[in-house]
Design an enzyme around this catalytic site. Structure first.
Site, PDB file in Angstrom:
ATOM      1  CB  CYS A 162      -0.940   0.008   1.201  1.00 27.99           C
ATOM      2  SG  CYS A 162      -0.064   0.227   2.762  1.00 27.99           S
ATOM      3  CB  CYS A 206       4.702  -0.314   1.486  1.00 29.86           C
ATOM      4  SG  CYS A 206       3.726  -1.532   2.385  1.00 29.86           S
ATOM      5  CB  CYS A 222      46.280 -17.540 -17.768  1.00 25.18           C
ATOM      6  SG  CYS A 222      46.403 -15.731 -17.828  1.00 25.18           S
ATOM      7  CB  CYS A 275      42.024 -14.125 -19.008  1.00 26.03           C
ATOM      8  SG  CYS A 275      43.482 -14.122 -20.048  1.00 26.03           S
ATOM      9  CG  ASP A 321      11.134  28.372 -34.302  1.00 32.25           C
ATOM     10  OD1 ASP A 321      11.478  29.543 -34.501  1.00 32.25           O
ATOM     11  OD2 ASP A 321      11.639  27.404 -34.899  1.00 32.25           O
ATOM     12  CG  ASP A 360      14.741  23.788 -34.019  1.00 32.33           C
ATOM     13  OD1 ASP A 360      15.135  24.186 -32.899  1.00 32.33           O
ATOM     14  OD2 ASP A 360      15.175  24.247 -35.089  1.00 32.33           O
ATOM     15  CG  ASP A 378      13.448  27.448 -31.096  1.00 29.25           C
ATOM     16  OD1 ASP A 378      13.534  28.651 -31.388  1.00 29.25           O
ATOM     17  OD2 ASP A 378      13.130  26.575 -31.918  1.00 29.25           O
TER      18      ASP A 378
END
Length: 804
Positions: free
Chosen positions: A17, A20, A85, A88, A498, A697, A701
């Site tokens: 709920c 919580c 090895c 790695c 614009d 755009d 702007d």
């Protein structure tokens, strides 16, 4: 400068709920280094802004688990190649463990496998594979060892519990119904009236099915708070243990015990049913994300070591050469290396016509390759693709809180302790004043008050509406960056748009060809087009494209000269051609007086007009303009019908701007504004008390987008557009502005409806229960119904029609 904040996201399990969610939020916000934490009950997700120098993700996991909840983790097994090895294996293990979102990584050299436990909200398989490859090794995902969709698992679990609980509760419900005078005709077997048989049926329901409520209540109380589990555990325990007490004290007597085993069992069954419905509805409310994810390709054919190989999408890396056949989805973002095709980008732009693509052109993942076979180079993969960024914006919007939710959160935080207090006071009033010494009715009222008051509906009221509203908006190409923007958009009363690239297409087109008497149009355009083709000027290119669209073959150019600021002169197919301004014509002694009035008329309509002469004689004029989008007029009218003032703002000259403004039908025009001046114009409107949305755009702007109450970026989900604005309108259609405002208004109306019914339900339900007019089992049914009804009301937003 301070340390840059990081963001951590966790999928949380175990919340029941609003209390919580509030408790987790409060607990995390108290941690040192946390700037802000937000927990969304409906999404079951947390979003945490924190200082990485003071705290890390592991600390958050520990805190969430200490508060009594779980964090969803995913496991993946990878086949590793190239290890020689132990060093790695150690290197890969170390590298993966440092990766953000990875909880634990283990690399086995002998088996050549890596087992990685990670947070799917923070890191993807593709990132893990990329990390291994960056370290100089190969990685291939073997399988997911743990299903990522934990919610599906939770639904199945609740379904099993409900069936088990219902089977045991039905006989008890039968005995309860058989007690009423109007149902006395029903046959009730004697065994069902036996208190020990009833206890046998009720006990598994109380302690096996109901275990989740006891565990939740214990964890909540241990952390000094109370939630819905506390109310359910208290209410059902009171009914169950009182019934056990009654059964014991009436042993060996002739008194019929007052049993409430059916109350506790039926209550738990109904609450589990409510939770089941709620979980299913929550799954539906995140449908938008699933739909967007469903657009992604599943695999890609890549060229590796000289041969074609099909690999899962997660394994595509930047720089891969990918083959895409006609009809297939473009797997990731990239660019065309070889081939020519047309791509259906409607899922991104809303444009139904396919877009032609040639070598070097950009491609976007999940769009559809319509007709050509192409080789492409991957430039963005995984979470960096346009679609992945769109999904991220939607997820972030669904996970954030609208300001209206804070009210519900505050109330939820103190609601449960108040209800427990009311329930105890009500019990005492009944036991000592209403029916002195009579325990049974006092207990019934106590249980009813505790159960009816569960604040589930209150906690779900806002987030489910935001999820459904932002999800539906995303399907329509409108991306709200957060719940607060979804809320604020409803109050917009002024929209500043614009011009270039927003109201207009943003690129010039050939609009008019006016010939001198006696001129042949095909011959005229063939000469003009050939001459202009030699020029790099954008207006010249627009003229050439317009002529080529008419299917006219261009003449052969013998000589060409550009005259900067005036025009061009050329020799085409043996004819002398001059194209340009009035001054250029005068310079060459060409008479143009009779056509100047026509030229001025075209210019007054915002068109750039060029005069043309052939062999020293005026031959005609061509006009070029940045044309208005087909939908711009309709979009402006829609906004005006919604009582919104529409203003066009542009850096163009006053005459051109007024001409475009008049054609589109805007209320006002602000012209000759430099990019840095646009923000000032927005401020002036705000100072007049207007709520302003700026639409641009997202590049030049940006200052105005940031200054406005709401910034809307028109574009195809580019980085700049997404960063600059509060809302991204993916489709280039200005109708999206009205759609965004409509979705905001409808979502806020939906939230208010939900909050009203959630508040009304609790405030009306508690007194009705307190005066004894609500049986406990009815209270349980009503509580379950209230949560489901709130979620279903929110889901109505997914069916909002936006097309005009």
């Amino acid at each position: 400068m301070g340390t840059e904040l990081k963001e951590a996201n966790f999928q949380i399990t175990g919340m029941t709920c609003a209390a919580c969610a509030a408790r987790i939020e409060k607990g995390i916000n108290k941690m040192e280094g946390v700037e802000q934490a937000s927990v969304n009950l409906a999404l079951e997700k947390s979003s945490i802004q924190y200082d990485p120098t003071k705290i890390n993700e592991a600390d958050f996991e520990k805190k969430i688990e200490a508060l009594g909840y779980g964090v969803v983790k995913q496991k993946a097994e990878l086949d590793i190649t190239g290890m020689t090895c132990a060093a790695c294996a150690t290197r890969i293990e170390k590298g993966l463990n440092k990766l953000e979102g990875v909880a634990a990584a283990n690399v086995n050299l002998a088996l050549e496998k890596a087992t990685v436990e990670f947070n799917p909200s923070e890191v993807a398989i593709a990132d893990i594979v990329a990390k291994v490859e960056k370290l100089g090794y190969g990685a291939h995902q073997q399988q997911e060892t743990e299903q990522a969709d934990y919610r599906e698992k939770a639904i199945k679990d609740q379904k099993r519990k409900f069936i088990f609980s219902a089977v045991l509760s039905l006989p008890l419900l039968w005995t309860m119904i058989g007690h009423f005078s109007f149902t006395s005709f029903l046959y009730v077997p004697n065994i069902l009236m036996n208190p020990w048989f009833q206890m046998l049926l009720a006990t598994p329901v109380q302690f096996i099915v109901g275990k989740q409520f006891y565990v939740g209540a214990y964890k909540a109380l241990r952390n000094g708070s109370a939630n819905m589990d506390v109310l359910v555990a208290m209410g059902t325990s009171a009914a169950y243990f009182y019934s056990v007490y009654q059964a014991v004290i009436t042993v060996g007597t002739h008194h019929a015990p007052h049993l409430y085993f059916e109350t506790s069992a039926v209550l738990i069954t109904l609450i589990i049913l409510g939770k089941l419905f709620e979980a299913k509805a929550k799954g539906r409310s995140s449908e938008a994300i699933k739909k967007l994810m469903g657009l992604q390709a599943k695999a890609a054919v890549v060229l590796r070591d000289g041969s074609e190989k099909e690999v899962p999408l997660e394994e595509v890396v930047i720089g891969d050469i990918i083959m895409v056949k006609p009809g297939e989805k473009i797997p990731v973002d990239g660019e065309v290396l070889e081939g020519i095709t047309a791509v259906d980008e409607s899922m991104l732009t809303g444009e139904s016509l396919p877009v032609d693509k040639k070598t070097g052109d950009a491609l976007y993942g999940s769009t559809i390759n319509s007709n050509g076979f192409i080789h492409m180079k991957a430039t963005k993969v995984g979470r960096d693709t346009a679609l992945a960024r769109i999904i991220k914006v939607v997820e972030d919007a669904q996970g954030t809180k609208a300001p209206i939710q804070r009210l519900a959160d505050k109330i939820s935080g103190i609601f449960v302790p108040i209800v427990v207090g009311i329930a105890i006071i009500t019990f005492l009033i009944w036991f000592f004043l209403v029916e002195p010494g009579n325990f049974t009715p006092a207990l019934e009222v106590l249980i009813a008050v505790l159960v009816i008051a569960c604040p589930c509906a209150l906690g779900l009221a806002t987030p489910t509406s935001i999820m459904a509203g932002s999800g539906r908006s995303a399907e329509a190409g409108i991306l709200f960056k957060g719940g607060e923007h979804l809320e604020q958009t409803q109050s917009i009363d002024t929209v500043v748009i614009d011009k270039t690239g927003t109201i207009t297409h943003g690129k010039p087109e050939l609009t008019d060809v006016l010939l001198q008497d006696g001129q042949d149009e095909t011959k005229f355009l063939s000469l003009i087009g050939a001459a202009e083709k030699q020029s790099e000027h954008p207006l010249a290119q627009a003229i050439v494209q317009g002529i080529q669209k008419k299917g006219i073959e261009l003449g052969h150019v013998q000589y060409f000269e550009a005259i900067p600021g005036f025009g061009i002169q050329a020799t085409v197919s043996g004819q002398g051609v001059v194209i340009g301004t009035r001054k250029l014509m005068q310079q060459y002694g060409i008479s143009i007086e009779p056509v100047l009035s026509r030229m001025e008329e075209l210019e007054s309509r915002g068109k750039t007009t060029m005069l043309a002469a052939i062999n020293g004689e005026y031959a005609g004029m061509v006009a070029v303009a940045d044309t208005i989008k087909d939908t711009s007029r309709e979009a402006v009218r829609r906004l005006q019908d919604m009582n919104i003032q529409v203003i066009m703002m542009t850096g163009d000259n006053e005459r051109t701007a007024q001409a475009i403004g008049k054609e589109v039908g805007v209320d006002a025009v602000i012209a000759e504004v430099l990019p840095e001046g646009k923000a000032e114009e927005v401020k002036k409107l705000q100072q007049q008390g207007k709520k302003v949305a700026m639409v641009g755009d997202g590049i030049n702007d940006a200052p105005a987008l940031a200054t406005a109450d709401i910034g809307m970026a028109i574009g195809t989900g580019t980085d700049v557009a997404m960063e600059a604005a509060d809302i991204t309108l993916i489709r280039g259609d200005l109708n999206s502005i009205a759609d965004a405002i409509i979705m905001s208004r409808k979502t806020m109306r939906n939230i208010k409806q939900n909050l009203f019914w959630a508040f009304a339900y609790n405030t009306l339900g508690i007194p009705i229960a307190a005066i004894g007019l609500l049986a406990p089992w009815l209270a349980g049914a009503a509580m379950a119904f209230s949560s489901v009804s709130v979620v279903l009301n929110a889901l109505r937003l997914q069916r909002v029609k936006l097309e005009k």
